[in-house]
Design an enzyme around this catalytic site. Structure first.
Site, PDB file in Angstrom:
ATOM      1  N   TYR A   1     137.960  -9.929  32.743  1.00 52.41           N
ATOM      2  CA  TYR A   1     137.755 -10.230  31.327  1.00 52.41           C
ATOM      3  C   TYR A   1     139.076 -10.609  30.662  1.00 52.41           C
ATOM      4  O   TYR A   1     140.117 -10.000  30.916  1.00 52.41           O
ATOM      5  CB  TYR A   1     137.126  -9.044  30.602  1.00 52.41           C
ATOM      6  CG  TYR A   1     135.674  -8.789  30.958  1.00 52.41           C
ATOM      7  CD1 TYR A   1     134.955  -9.668  31.765  1.00 52.41           C
ATOM      8  CD2 TYR A   1     135.014  -7.661  30.484  1.00 52.41           C
ATOM      9  CE1 TYR A   1     133.637  -9.427  32.090  1.00 52.41           C
ATOM     10  CE2 TYR A   1     133.688  -7.408  30.797  1.00 52.41           C
ATOM     11  CZ  TYR A   1     133.002  -8.287  31.606  1.00 52.41           C
ATOM     12  OH  TYR A   1     131.683  -8.053  31.922  1.00 52.41           O
TER      13      TYR A   1
ATOM     14  N   SER B   1     123.427  -8.528  28.483  1.00 46.63           N
ATOM     15  CA  SER B   1     122.828  -9.589  27.674  1.00 46.63           C
ATOM     16  C   SER B   1     121.465  -9.171  27.127  1.00 46.63           C
ATOM     17  O   SER B   1     120.467  -9.874  27.310  1.00 46.63           O
ATOM     18  CB  SER B   1     122.693 -10.891  28.472  1.00 46.63           C
ATOM     19  OG  SER B   1     122.445 -11.987  27.606  1.00 46.63           O
TER      20      SER B   1
ATOM     21  N   LEU C   1     120.253  -9.309  24.234  1.00 44.96           N
ATOM     22  CA  LEU C   1     119.708 -10.261  23.257  1.00 44.96           C
ATOM     23  C   LEU C   1     119.662 -11.675  23.823  1.00 44.96           C
ATOM     24  O   LEU C   1     119.435 -12.632  23.081  1.00 44.96           O
ATOM     25  CB  LEU C   1     120.528 -10.244  21.964  1.00 44.96           C
ATOM     26  CG  LEU C   1     120.654  -8.896  21.253  1.00 44.96           C
ATOM     27  CD1 LEU C   1     121.339  -9.074  19.900  1.00 44.96           C
ATOM     28  CD2 LEU C   1     119.303  -8.218  21.083  1.00 44.96           C
TER      29      LEU C   1
ATOM     30  N   GLY D   1     121.974 -13.770  24.918  1.00 41.60           N
ATOM     31  CA  GLY D   1     122.919 -14.699  24.294  1.00 41.60           C
ATOM     32  C   GLY D   1     122.651 -14.954  22.830  1.00 41.60           C
ATOM     33  O   GLY D   1     123.030 -16.003  22.297  1.00 41.60           O
TER      34      GLY D   1
ATOM     35  N   LEU E   1     117.443 -13.532  21.044  1.00 40.07           N
ATOM     36  CA  LEU E   1     116.536 -12.488  20.564  1.00 40.07           C
ATOM     37  C   LEU E   1     117.057 -11.810  19.304  1.00 40.07           C
ATOM     38  O   LEU E   1     116.503 -10.799  18.860  1.00 40.07           O
ATOM     39  CB  LEU E   1     116.310 -11.445  21.661  1.00 40.07           C
ATOM     40  CG  LEU E   1     115.561 -11.963  22.896  1.00 40.07           C
ATOM     41  CD1 LEU E   1     115.660 -10.965  24.049  1.00 40.07           C
ATOM     42  CD2 LEU E   1     114.108 -12.262  22.570  1.00 40.07           C
ATOM     43  N   GLY E   2     118.100 -12.354  18.718  1.00 39.08           N
ATOM     44  CA  GLY E   2     118.697 -11.772  17.528  1.00 39.08           C
ATOM     45  C   GLY E   2     118.332 -12.464  16.233  1.00 39.08           C
ATOM     46  O   GLY E   2     119.061 -12.362  15.245  1.00 39.08           O
ATOM     47  N   GLY E   3     117.210 -13.204  16.227  1.00 37.98           N
ATOM     48  CA  GLY E   3     116.787 -13.897  15.007  1.00 37.98           C
ATOM     49  C   GLY E   3     117.339 -15.300  14.899  1.00 37.98           C
ATOM     50  O   GLY E   3     117.637 -15.781  13.805  1.00 37.98           O
TER      51      GLY E   3
END
Length: 323
Positions: free
Chosen positions: A53, A211, A213, A215, A218-220
């Site tokens: 990372y 993951s 959501l 990417g 699924l967060g609106g």
């Protein structure tokens, strides 16, 4: 904060795991430190990172940011269940990646130095290494446990049969084997329900979904597009191209329930078999607070059934595709 055990072990971890992949590439060091402090304030004790990372020329940077946070003291390291990973190439020469005994030895020492700690709670294999036999991998991990450099071993992105291979090889050596498995798992991507989830349940391996959501889909995402807050990009564009109708139904359901879509996605994962803690990777404090909010969402059976209608899941193999 709710706590649970990591798989069959006696290690207690928070039901949310703080993912740190954004620390460095997207979140400055001071902001990352603040996010980690607030995570502790919220009761999150489980942090996940990886040696790669930071990415590109900055590989290792995320571990360094966590290390400088630990160096501030005041119990930061002691209150954290620290998980990191190895596998990805950290250099251009042979043996600077994968899971050879040589790289395992070198990689753990390099991570310990960057993290400014003398032990790693959960040392995870970031991917399967088909070229290295399990006898070599487990022997190397046993040495690290004996040296006190690591406590538990985990995997990431393994297939169900890889989990079985790993556990049977560990059992033959009288070794604990895998405590956890990180897999891509969310309402849109449920392939792990075929074989990974059953294997994890059978062997007592804690499942750590990454993951959650998908990417941000699924967060609106559709509502944010309409409001001009955010336009879909990257993988989200491709997903929306084939799943727009399902996403719209999902966001309508969230609105009916009076919850944010992202809260529903996280709350759903917390109901799934073998799941220990979804990984949330906030870039900002606001995103961290939003993730914690999901712990207060309870989904009744009617809602769970509706989610299965919108996003059909998979039965354990072979019944999913055969009699």
């Amino acid at each position: 904060m709710e706590f649970t055990y990591l798989g069959r072990t006696g290690l207690r971890v928070s039901r949310l795991c703080l993912g740190t992949m954004n620390f460095g590439p997207h979140t400055e060091e001071a902001d990352a430190h603040r996010i980690m402090d607030v995570a502790h304030e919220q009761g999150i004790n489980f942090f996940d990172t990886a040696n790669v990372y930071g990415f590109g020329e900055n590989k290792g940077r995320t571990e360094e940011i966590i290390g400088s946070w630990f160096a501030q003291g005041e119990g930061r390291r002691e209150r954290t269940v620290l998980a990191t990973k190895l596998y990805g190439d950290m250099g251009a020469w042979p043996n600077e990646g994968k899971l050879s005994a040589l790289n395992i030895r070198r990689a753990v020492d390099a991570s310990l130095k960057r993290l400014r700690t003398d032990y790693i709670d959960l040392y995870q294999m970031h991917h399967i290494d088909r070229a290295t036999p399990w006898e070599e991998i487990w022997q190397a991990m046993e040495v690290l446990v004996a040296q006190g450099k690591i406590i538990y071993v985990g995997s990431s992105n393994f297939a169900g049969w890889h989990l079985a291979q790993a556990q049977e090889a560990a059992k033959a050596r009288g070794f604990l084997g895998l405590a956890s498995e990180q897999s891509l798992y969310n309402l849109l991507e449920r392939s792990v329900e075929l074989e990974v989830v059953p294997a994890a349940e059978h062997y007592g391996i804690g499942l750590i979904p990454w993951s959650p959501l998908h990417g941000g889909v699924l967060g609106g995402v559709l509502r944010k597009e309409r409001e001009g807050v955010r336009r879909a990009s990257g993988r989200a564009v491709e997903t929306l191209g084939v799943k727009r109708e399902q996403i719209a139904q999902y966001e309508d359901l969230a609105a009916e329930l009076g919850h944010e879509p992202g809260d529903i996605a996280l709350a759903w994962l917390l109901t799934r078999p073998a799941v220990t803690a979804p990984i949330v990777g906030p870039r900002t404090l606001e995103q961290l607070h939003a993730a914690v909010r999901a712990l207060g969402v309870t989904l009744d059976q009617k809602t769970l059934d509706r989610l299965d209608e919108i996003f059909p899941g998979r039965r354990p193999a072979p019944e999913d595709y055969a009699w």
